[in-house]
Design an enzyme around this catalytic site. Structure first.
Site, short mmCIF file in Angstrom:
data_model
loop_
_atom_site.label_atom_id
_atom_site.label_comp_id
_atom_site.label_asym_id
_atom_site.label_seq_id
_atom_site.Cartn_x
_atom_site.Cartn_y
_atom_site.Cartn_z
N ASN A 133 0.86 -1.10 0.06
CA ASN A 133 0.06 -0.27 0.16
C ASN A 133 0.94 1.26 -0.07
OD1 ASN A 133 -2.67 -1.51 0.37
ND2 ASN A 133 -2.05 -1.82 2.55
N GLY B 143 -4.20 2.84 2.21
CA GLY B 143 -4.20 2.36 3.51
C GLY B 143 -2.82 1.91 4.02
N SER C 25 -0.25 2.39 6.71
CA SER C 25 -0.07 2.95 8.01
C SER C 25 1.12 2.80 8.63
CB SER C 25 -0.89 2.07 8.81
OG SER C 25 -0.89 0.75 8.80
N HIS D 221 6.84 -2.14 3.18
CA HIS D 221 6.48 -3.54 3.34
C HIS D 221 5.52 -4.22 2.22
CE1 HIS D 221 3.83 -0.90 5.38
NE2 HIS D 221 2.56 -1.84 5.16
N HIS E 68 2.80 -7.11 1.76
CA HIS E 68 2.06 -8.26 2.44
C HIS E 68 2.04 -9.36 1.35
CE1 HIS E 68 0.00 -5.13 5.40
NE2 HIS E 68 0.22 -4.38 4.09
P1 DGP Z 1 -0.05 -1.17 5.79
O1 DGP Z 1 -1.61 -0.69 6.33
O2 DGP Z 1 -0.16 -1.52 4.50
O3 DGP Z 1 0.83 0.07 6.18
O4 DGP Z 1 0.30 -2.17 6.68
C1 DGP Z 1 0.92 -2.37 7.84
C2 DGP Z 1 0.56 -3.55 8.52
O5 DGP Z 1 1.72 -3.81 9.53
C3 DGP Z 1 -0.48 -4.17 9.27
O6 DGP Z 1 -1.00 -4.93 8.77
C4 DGP Z 1 -0.09 -4.31 10.70
C5 DGP Z 1 1.25 -4.35 10.70
N1 DGP Z 1 1.87 -4.19 11.85
C6 DGP Z 1 1.94 -2.75 12.48
N2 DGP Z 1 2.74 -2.71 13.58
C7 DGP Z 1 3.42 -4.20 13.59
C8 DGP Z 1 4.11 -4.39 14.44
O7 DGP Z 1 4.57 -3.95 15.66
N3 DGP Z 1 4.20 -5.75 14.53
C9 DGP Z 1 3.93 -6.73 13.41
N4 DGP Z 1 4.36 -7.71 13.14
N5 DGP Z 1 3.06 -6.16 12.59
C10 DGP Z 1 2.72 -4.76 12.58
#
Ligand code: DGP
Length: 114
Positions: free
Chosen positions: A87, A93, A95, A100, A102
């Site tokens: 994203n 989306g 955040s 990264h 998915h």
């Molecule tokens: P996005 O919304 O595309 O930026 O995805 C961010 C993702 O990161 C979301 O699916 C939740 C994940 N996420 C956020 N904080 C952490 C964390 O501290 N640890 C892990 N393992 N995942 C996290």
């Protein structure tokens, strides 16, 4: 980057890695949206996919695809199908401000995405 949560995970200051090499790490998403939901990230801090330029960083993104494919095969979702998605910016989306990807699978994935 000191205040970046994904840099902290990549540096093993928090969380648990499921994959690591010299350029990339992978770990389980905190809030899984599918039976398989792994995040694959570069160790290098790049805020968003639109910051990637041609050259070294472009190669790094290709390497991430290879690793995501490998994890998909290991998790047994390669045949049925999976999705690799990033994203870019809030409207899509994003955040967490460290690029990264998915890796999602293990269930039927709808299209178009919401
Ligand atoms: P996005 O919304 O595309 O930026 O995805 C961010 C993702 O990161 C979301 O699916 C939740 C994940 N996420 C956020 N904080 C952490 C964390 O501290 N640890 C892990 N393992 N995942 C996290």
């Amino acid at each position: 980057m000191s205040d970046c949560i994904f840099c902290k995970i990549a540096n093993k200051e928090m969380g648990k890695l499921i994959y690591e090499d010299d350029q990339v790490v992978a770990f389980e998403d905190l809030s899984p949206q599918a039976p398989v939901h792994v995040l694959v990230i570069p160790k290098k801090h790049i805020a968003r996919i639109s910051d990637v330029t041609d050259g070294e960083d472009a190669c790094l993104m290709g390497h991430i695809m290879v690793i995501a494919n490998k994890i998909a095969a290991e998790r047994g979702i390669a045949e049925e199908g999976y999705r690799i998605v990033t994203n870019c910016n809030e409207g899509a989306g994003q955040s967490v401000w460290h690029v990264h990807f998915h890796l999602l699978g293990g269930r039927k994935l709808g299209w178009p995405p919401g």
